[in-house]
Design an enzyme around this catalytic site. Sequence first.
Site, PDB file in Angstrom:
ATOM      1  N   SER A  79      -4.791   9.153  -3.911  1.00 33.88           N
ATOM      2  CA  SER A  79      -4.693   8.949  -2.586  1.00 33.88           C
ATOM      3  C   SER A  79      -4.316  10.512  -2.125  1.00 33.88           C
ATOM      4  CB  SER A  79      -3.507   8.249  -2.284  1.00 33.88           C
ATOM      5  OG  SER A  79      -2.794   8.302  -0.915  1.00 33.88           O
ATOM      6  N   TYR A 113       4.725   4.191  -4.227  1.00 35.17           N
ATOM      7  CA  TYR A 113       3.390   4.516  -4.298  1.00 35.17           C
ATOM      8  C   TYR A 113       3.208   5.872  -4.764  1.00 35.17           C
ATOM      9  CZ  TYR A 113      -1.212   4.459  -1.846  1.00 35.17           C
ATOM     10  OH  TYR A 113      -2.528   4.395  -1.396  1.00 35.17           O
TER      11      TYR A 113
HETATM   12  P1  NAD Z   1      -7.055  -3.311   0.325  1.00 33.98           P
HETATM   13  O1  NAD Z   1      -5.773  -4.221   0.566  1.00 33.98           O
HETATM   14  O2  NAD Z   1      -8.131  -3.420   1.424  1.00 33.98           O
HETATM   15  O3  NAD Z   1      -7.774  -3.656  -1.075  1.00 33.98           O
HETATM   16  C1  NAD Z   1      -7.126  -3.973  -2.280  1.00 33.98           C
HETATM   17  C2  NAD Z   1      -7.891  -4.703  -3.295  1.00 33.98           C
HETATM   18  O4  NAD Z   1      -6.993  -4.696  -4.331  1.00 33.98           O
HETATM   19  C3  NAD Z   1      -8.264  -5.955  -2.852  1.00 33.98           C
HETATM   20  O5  NAD Z   1      -9.482  -6.287  -3.340  1.00 33.98           O
HETATM   21  C4  NAD Z   1      -7.117  -6.814  -3.706  1.00 33.98           C
HETATM   22  O6  NAD Z   1      -7.303  -8.263  -3.689  1.00 33.98           O
HETATM   23  C5  NAD Z   1      -7.032  -6.045  -4.761  1.00 33.98           C
HETATM   24  N1  NAD Z   1      -5.800  -6.101  -5.599  1.00 33.98           N
HETATM   25  C6  NAD Z   1      -4.402  -6.174  -5.007  1.00 33.98           C
HETATM   26  N2  NAD Z   1      -3.715  -6.420  -6.164  1.00 33.98           N
HETATM   27  C7  NAD Z   1      -4.312  -6.586  -7.194  1.00 33.98           C
HETATM   28  C8  NAD Z   1      -4.163  -7.325  -8.577  1.00 33.98           C
HETATM   29  N3  NAD Z   1      -3.039  -7.302  -8.951  1.00 33.98           N
HETATM   30  N4  NAD Z   1      -5.204  -7.487  -9.285  1.00 33.98           N
HETATM   31  C9  NAD Z   1      -6.503  -7.347  -9.162  1.00 33.98           C
HETATM   32  N5  NAD Z   1      -6.988  -6.761  -7.632  1.00 33.98           N
HETATM   33  C10 NAD Z   1      -5.582  -6.549  -6.795  1.00 33.98           C
HETATM   34  O7  NAD Z   1      -6.756  -1.841   0.302  1.00 33.98           O
HETATM   35  P2  NAD Z   1      -7.307  -0.585   0.317  1.00 33.98           P
HETATM   36  O8  NAD Z   1      -6.683   0.389   1.418  1.00 33.98           O
HETATM   37  O9  NAD Z   1      -8.878  -0.664   0.096  1.00 33.98           O
HETATM   38  O10 NAD Z   1      -6.987   0.223  -1.290  1.00 33.98           O
HETATM   39  C11 NAD Z   1      -7.741   0.363  -2.381  1.00 33.98           C
HETATM   40  C12 NAD Z   1      -7.085   1.387  -3.047  1.00 33.98           C
HETATM   41  O11 NAD Z   1      -7.162   2.726  -2.054  1.00 33.98           O
HETATM   42  C13 NAD Z   1      -5.570   1.439  -3.400  1.00 33.98           C
HETATM   43  O12 NAD Z   1      -5.639   1.697  -4.601  1.00 33.98           O
HETATM   44  C14 NAD Z   1      -4.975   2.283  -2.309  1.00 33.98           C
HETATM   45  O13 NAD Z   1      -3.817   2.690  -2.917  1.00 33.98           O
HETATM   46  C15 NAD Z   1      -6.023   3.559  -2.189  1.00 33.98           C
HETATM   47  N6  NAD Z   1      -5.847   4.131  -1.108  1.00 33.98           N
HETATM   48  C16 NAD Z   1      -5.957   3.340   0.232  1.00 33.98           C
HETATM   49  C17 NAD Z   1      -5.882   4.230   1.380  1.00 33.98           C
HETATM   50  C18 NAD Z   1      -5.882   3.616   2.868  1.00 33.98           C
HETATM   51  O14 NAD Z   1      -5.870   4.441   3.828  1.00 33.98           O
HETATM   52  N7  NAD Z   1      -6.426   2.468   2.886  1.00 33.98           N
HETATM   53  C19 NAD Z   1      -5.562   5.825   1.297  1.00 33.98           C
HETATM   54  C20 NAD Z   1      -5.482   6.136  -0.030  1.00 33.98           C
HETATM   55  C21 NAD Z   1      -5.815   5.352  -1.083  1.00 33.98           C
END
Ligand code: NAD
Length: 260
Positions: free
Chosen positions: A142, A155
């Site tokens: 991130s 985080y």
């Molecule tokens: P999201 O909530 O849409 O997806 C998260 C996924 O992780 C889902 O499929 C969920 O079921 C899975 N998950 C959560 N806990 C879990 C566990 N214990 N075991 C297995 N699967 C699990 O979120 P997202 O925004 O797509 O995030 C995905 C990644 O991207 C994360 O690591 C997040 O930190 C990172 N990220 C997101 C953003 C953003 O703005 N959305 C920005 C930077 C980084």
Amino acid sequence: MLNGKTALVTGSTSGIGLGVARALAGQGADIVLNGFGDAGEIEKLRKGIADQFKVKAIYVPADVSKPAEIEALVKRATSELGRVDILVNNAGIQHVASIHEFPPEKWDAIIAINLSSAFHAIRVALPQMLERNWGRIINIASTHGLVASVQKVAYVAAKHGLVGLTKVVALETAKTGVTCNAICPGWVLTPLVQQQIEARAKAQNIPIEKAKIDLLSEKQPSLEFVTPEQLGAFAVFLCSDAAAQMRGQALPMDGGWTAQ
Ligand code: NAD
């Protein structure tokens, strides 16, 4: 480009992970989906990928906060699809609170899911990549792996840790055909961010659309969200031969967030 390869993407039932899985399938990779959600919805996603891209796609329901389940996930992916060539450590959660109000159990969960899970998955998947002398490990970090924000202590610590882990794995594999890099997205409009927008709208008693613009204005100069499709295309590039000498990098795609 990825015909004959298998990609395991943790947390790929939603958001960025799903975007990355679909992009890799678009290049011909067989896909292992993982994550939580409604069984019927997940089956639709799995079948959709298999049918649209003419690849094999399986779903393995492991909780990546548990090392034993991660080990079983990699083993099942390998036994059912023959190999794991591409590992995308993407599963992640968020909790927003000041440190003195931050629940210790949320700290433990975020460190386990956003950081330790990558250690365990790499530890188990790397030997077979080294045997074939080809592999791609992509950690979804991130902008919070590079800079901090208030109220995100766990985080930010986890994502900075993930960037450090990425560098060590890259150095340890530097003389091989395995590469390890981190992608550092800015705001992406997924359920993880939607929750933060809704909390902000509620706390300030403002419409959701206003909360969305406020969120972007604070951090992301483009005032546009990064998309899962753009991040998927970035992951495809990291799997290409052109990226063979990209090693240990933390690569932002963030609408200008970290340029400030
Ligand atoms: P999201 O909530 O849409 O997806 C998260 C996924 O992780 C889902 O499929 C969920 O079921 C899975 N998950 C959560 N806990 C879990 C566990 N214990 N075991 C297995 N699967 C699990 O979120 P997202 O925004 O797509 O995030 C995905 C990644 O991207 C994360 O690591 C997040 O930190 C990172 N990220 C997101 C953003 C953003 O703005 N959305 C920005 C930077 C980084």
